[in-house]
Design an enzyme around this catalytic site. Structure first.
Site, PDB file in Angstrom:
ATOM      1  N   GLU A   1       0.803  -1.231   0.000  1.00 10.18           N
ATOM      2  CA  GLU A   1       0.000   0.000   0.000  1.00 10.18           C
ATOM      3  C   GLU A   1       0.832   1.276   0.000  1.00 10.18           C
ATOM      4  O   GLU A   1       0.282   2.362   0.165  1.00 10.18           O
ATOM      5  CB  GLU A   1      -0.981  -0.003   1.179  1.00 10.18           C
ATOM      6  CG  GLU A   1      -1.967  -1.158   1.124  1.00 10.18           C
ATOM      7  CD  GLU A   1      -2.838  -1.290   2.357  1.00 10.18           C
ATOM      8  OE1 GLU A   1      -2.448  -0.758   3.418  1.00 10.18           O
ATOM      9  OE2 GLU A   1      -3.890  -1.927   2.269  1.00 10.18           O
TER      10      GLU A   1
ATOM     11  N   GLU B   1      -6.565  -6.883  -2.018  1.00 15.56           N
ATOM     12  CA  GLU B   1      -7.002  -7.304  -0.686  1.00 15.56           C
ATOM     13  C   GLU B   1      -8.513  -7.135  -0.572  1.00 15.56           C
ATOM     14  O   GLU B   1      -9.014  -6.014  -0.526  1.00 15.56           O
ATOM     15  CB  GLU B   1      -6.320  -6.481   0.416  1.00 15.56           C
ATOM     16  CG  GLU B   1      -4.824  -6.665   0.528  1.00 15.56           C
ATOM     17  CD  GLU B   1      -4.231  -5.874   1.693  1.00 15.56           C
ATOM     18  OE1 GLU B   1      -5.014  -5.376   2.538  1.00 15.56           O
ATOM     19  OE2 GLU B   1      -3.003  -5.750   1.755  1.00 15.56           O
TER      20      GLU B   1
END
Length: 884
Positions: A493, A559
């Protein structure tokens, strides 16, 4: 990659012919190097209890009678646990009883580890000490001498030392390693990675705590990976590199055009003289070699000529083809034919590429020229305390294969996994998406009041950027030969700091690999265009099944996840009896459940009837688990190449006893999540759209499925067939196809129904079967709650050590035998035998139906084995087995 003694794989019937072959094949002599692991007989003691230096500890005669047995590979905490010095941190609230390094100070977990071993060297022989992983800093001593001139730093970095001159003349050697915890262990304040400062060093961020784990108290301090002694005949060959190029668009079957094998190796000459020889390997009967001259002290990379491999056996991801592997033994031999050193590499011949899909606005991936729809799972680490084994890796990766996944993403807050993990991925056809050691939580993506430093400061973590680059180079070399390794990623991320990011993508990876696509970070727009805003991934909580079909999320979601409570047997392993209290919708869970990161099932359990106790809750939770993950994969597959190019589930395994995001628990016991996902992820799969009851087929394969019959059977809750609809169809390759709706028959069912879908080929063989249980018009499963008991007949067709064929039969006069759990147990203790692998589980048997289940398990010695079967309306029964 592992060292091995030289041997020949030819099979001849006379020793004279063998001798002839040895003589003519370059006169190679069978005196290759030796390598062995130092994995037993270690002792340890905390630094605060040792008043002498490492030089003294490693001299003959130093008394160690009061030192504690140590676990190596392992951590300080593992050693303390194995010596009953601390309680099991995976059980109950025990973790709170263990002292945390942030509170005690680093000295408390700073330990000496000592090991004696026998080794000598003569002539040109060289002896090397290799450590595959120490966390976090260490000093090494051997026989009274310091081994490393500078303190080693960094968890993610191998060490190698030439110890030839430090060996004892009599061969009796003593090694001592002083291991220090991370300089910045971080405050475990409940934040993701605690206060974030653990990321100032090159270690595992999760050990300060995350939303799926409590803090690991020693932050995994220790000699956590393998230690080797290696002896060569002089020159040291290391880090071989094998690249496979597979041009064009291939199919798994049939004759193949040639593939290119491109190889190189690092050679180091530690001798005080020039060495002449050949770097070589043999493949498919052909020897590829190049002449090498190494000056005294020289170390360099040597490239071999490209090799055209004729009609190669290609490696494919799981669900698309087989996973054959070639063995390459790269050798350095002298001009006189003496084998000096050798490295063995297992190679899967494949080529992985990517391109941008303008329709989905996401990256799509190709293997051997064929488009692959990514069905992935996120992996944190095998065990939170780093208790790794080849057997555990094999079991976990096999579970992922059994889920019908084809990719595992290694999350950036942990490690680059051990070579044994990638070996298992090679074996089972799992592509690997590999993050480097960064995460948005610790590395500054968001404002976070629980973090000690501001975003600008955290953005530059770790403090030592050169160490990161050194470690990256080393770890790339360690795993780059694996066919399964598919993609590199800068971090979870968030990108690394720019000087690290651009060094990785512009210099290090092109030089050391050059074959795999690099994503700057895990949810970057280059991977999946973020048209929804937010973080570019998720959600992580339970969803209505229809959501997966109706809501268009990120086109290649890195995710997306949900719940994952295990069954009652799993819960009892780590929750004390007094805390086995069923969660209720809208109420706070028990403290132990909360400590182990329980995610609420909200209103999704209550339609099956409010849970009476923890056992009842666990059973009903499995129904929710199955539907949740089947729907997730079906919803994404339904929009393959239209909305999505892939999906990765957060997450598919737990390295600690948490109650979220797991298809099997920390003890390797499966739950219904695995089998719902297995069903929804079938390469050729029939399914029902919950939005309009449309029967839909997804074909991930490369071939057209011709003359297939689509069959929909609607049963009432008693198992009586109410209607059957069927039609022939043809299913194109790599596509999703809608056929016909079944909403009209479903309107006639008042208190629930079973829908059984089947896809049959021209020989009426079932290619895919899928059973749904549907609620009544009020959304409640009142029909299931009022089902009559069914009696299943359970028998075995064969039972041998490691394999059982189980038959489940339901008489025609019976009701449906719904949602049956199969387990393998020790007949004496009642404990489950783990791991165990089932071809199907949590399965339903209709009246008059028979189902065959294959069970694989580790061969047990003198352990009485029984089959346990129980279901929603099937009483528990045990079938003792006579294992042959």
């Amino acid at each position: 990659m592992r060292k091995s003694l030289l041997y020949f794989s030819w099979s001849f019937k006379t020793p004279y012919l063998i001798l002839f072959v040895l003589v003519v094949c370059c006169g190679i002599k069978l005196n290759a190097q030796q390598q062995y692991e130092l994995n037993s007989g270690w002792q340890c003691k905390p630094l605060k209890e040792v008043s002498v230096s490492g030089a003294t500890i490693t001299k003959p005669g130093f008394n160690m009678s009061d030192w504690m047995p140590a676990t190596v590979p392992g951590t300080v905490l593992t050693t303390l646990l194995n010596n009953n010095k601390v309680p099991d941190p995976f059980y109950g609230m025990n973790n709170q009883l263990i002292k945390d390094v942030y509170s005690t100070g680093n000295a408390y977990y700073t330990y000496w580890f000592v090991k004696s071993f026998e080794q000598t060297a003569k002539g040109d022989e060289q002896v090397w000490l290799k450590l595959r992983g120490v966390n976090y800093k260490c000093e090494l001593f051997l026989n009274g001498n310091k081994v490393n001139a500078q303190t080693h730093e960094g968890m993610h970095l191998r060490q190698q030392y030439n110890i030839t001159k430090l060996l004892a003349a009599n061969g009796q050697n003593r090694l001592a390693v002083l291991v220090y915890p991370p300089d910045f262990p971080g405050a475990p304040n409940g934040g993701q990675g605690g206060d974030g400062t653990i990321a100032k060093g090159l270690t595992t961020q999760y050990t300060a705590g995350w939303d799926w784990i409590q803090p690991i108290r020693d932050r995994n301090t220790g000699i956590w990976d393998k230690v080797f002694i290696e002896k060569t005949n002089g020159v040291n060959l290391q880090n071989p590199h094998v690249i496979t190029l597979v041009p064009g668009k291939r199919l798994p079957a049939g004759k193949q055009e040639a593939a290119v094998i491109r190889t190189s190796g690092e050679i180091e000459n530690p001798l005080n003289k020039t060495v002449n020889g050949f770097l070589q390997y043999t493949l498919e009967g052909k020897t590829i070699k190049t002449a090498v001259q190494l000056k005294a002290g020289e170390k360099r990379v040597v490239k071999l000529p490209d090799f055209q491999l004729v009609n190669p056996k290609l490696w494919w991801p799981s669900g698309y083809g087989e996973q054959p592997l070639y063995t390459i033994r790269m050798q350095f031999v002298t001009t006189g034919g003496q084998l000096i050193d050798e490295e063995t590499v297992k190679v899967g011949v494949r080529e992985i590429t990517t391109q941008w899909n303008e329709r989905t606005r996401s990256r799509e991936n190709y293997v051997n020229g064929q488009k692959i729809f990514i069905k992935g799972g996120n992996w944190v680490i095998s065990d939170a305390m780093l208790r790794f084994s080849e057997e555990r890796y094999d079991a976990e990766v096999r579970f992922h294969r059994d889920m019908n996944l084809n990719l595992i993403r290694i999350w950036g807050g942990a490690i680059i996994e051990r070579p044994e993990f990638y070996e298992a991925c090679d074996k089972y056809g799992m592509l690997v998406f590999q993050d480097f050691w960064f995460s948005g939580d610790c590395n500054g993506k968001w404002t976070d009041p629980l973090k000690k430093d501001d975003q600008w400061t955290r953005r530059q973590y770790p403090d030592n950027h050169e160490l990161v680059l050194t470690a990256a180079e080393d770890q790339i070399k360690m795993i780059r030969n694996h066919a399964s390794l598919a993609f590199w990623c800068g971090g979870n991320e968030i990108t690394p700091p720019d000087d690290i990011l651009f060094a990785l993508k512009d210099r290090i990876l092109p030089e050391l690999d050059g074959t795999r696509y690099f994503y700057d970070y895990s949810n970057s727009n280059d991977m999946s265009y973020n048209f929804l805003g937010g973080n570019g991934d998720g959600p992580y909580t339970i969803q209505d099944q229809k959501t997966f079909w109706s809501f268009k999320t990120y086109p290649y979601n890195s995710e997306v996840g949900s719940v994952g409570v295990g069954d009652y047997a799993s819960l009892k392993r780590f929750i004390p009896e007094k805390n086995l209290i069923a969660p209720q919708n809208g109420k706070e869970p028990d403290s132990v459940w909360a400590y182990h990161k329980y995610i609420p099932y909200d209103q999704h359990v209550d339609p099956y009837g409010k849970a009476k106790d923890a056992k009842d809750f666990a059973m009903k939770a499995q129904l929710v688990n199955y539907d949740q993950y089947r729907s997730l994969m079906e919803g994404f597959s339904a929009h393959m190449w239209d909305w999505y190019t892939g999906v990765m589930i957060w997450k598919t395994q737990n390295p600690w006893t948490a109650m979220r995001g797991q298809m099997y628990d920390a003890y390797l016991d499966v739950n219904a999540c695995l089998y719902g996902l297995r069903k929804g992820g079938e390469p050729l799969h029939i399914m029902m759209n919950p939005l309009d009851s449309m029967v839909t087929i997804v074909n991930n394969g490369f071939g057209i499925e011709r003359n297939t019959m689509v069959q929909a059977n609607v049963y009432d809750i008693d198992g009586k067939l109410q209607q059957q609809i069927q039609a022939f169809t043809e299913v194109a390759a790599s596509t999703t196809q809608r056929t016909f709706p079944i909403n009209e028959p479903l309107k006639k069912i008042k208190n629930g129904a079973f829908v059984v879908l089947k896809l049959l080929n021209a020989q009426q063989k079932v290619l895919s079967e899928n059973l749904y249980w549907l609620p009544g018009a009020d959304g409640k499963y009142t029909g299931l709650q009022s089902m009559k008991n069914a009696v299943l007949k359970v028998e075995t067709r064969k039972a041998t050590k490691g394999n059982i064929e189980l038959i489940l039969k339901n008489d025609k006069a019976n009701p449906v035998a719904f949602f049956n759990r199969i387990a393998l147990v020790n007949s004496k203790t009642g404990e489950r035998i783990l791991p165990a692998f089932f071809s199907d589980n949590y399965l339903t048997v209709l009246p008059g139906e028979e189902k065959t289940i294959q069970i694989d398990f580790p061969a047990q010695t003198n352990v009485p084995v029984s089959i346990q079967v129980y279901g929603w309306n099937v009483k528990e029964q045990l079938l003792p087995l006579n294992i042959n």
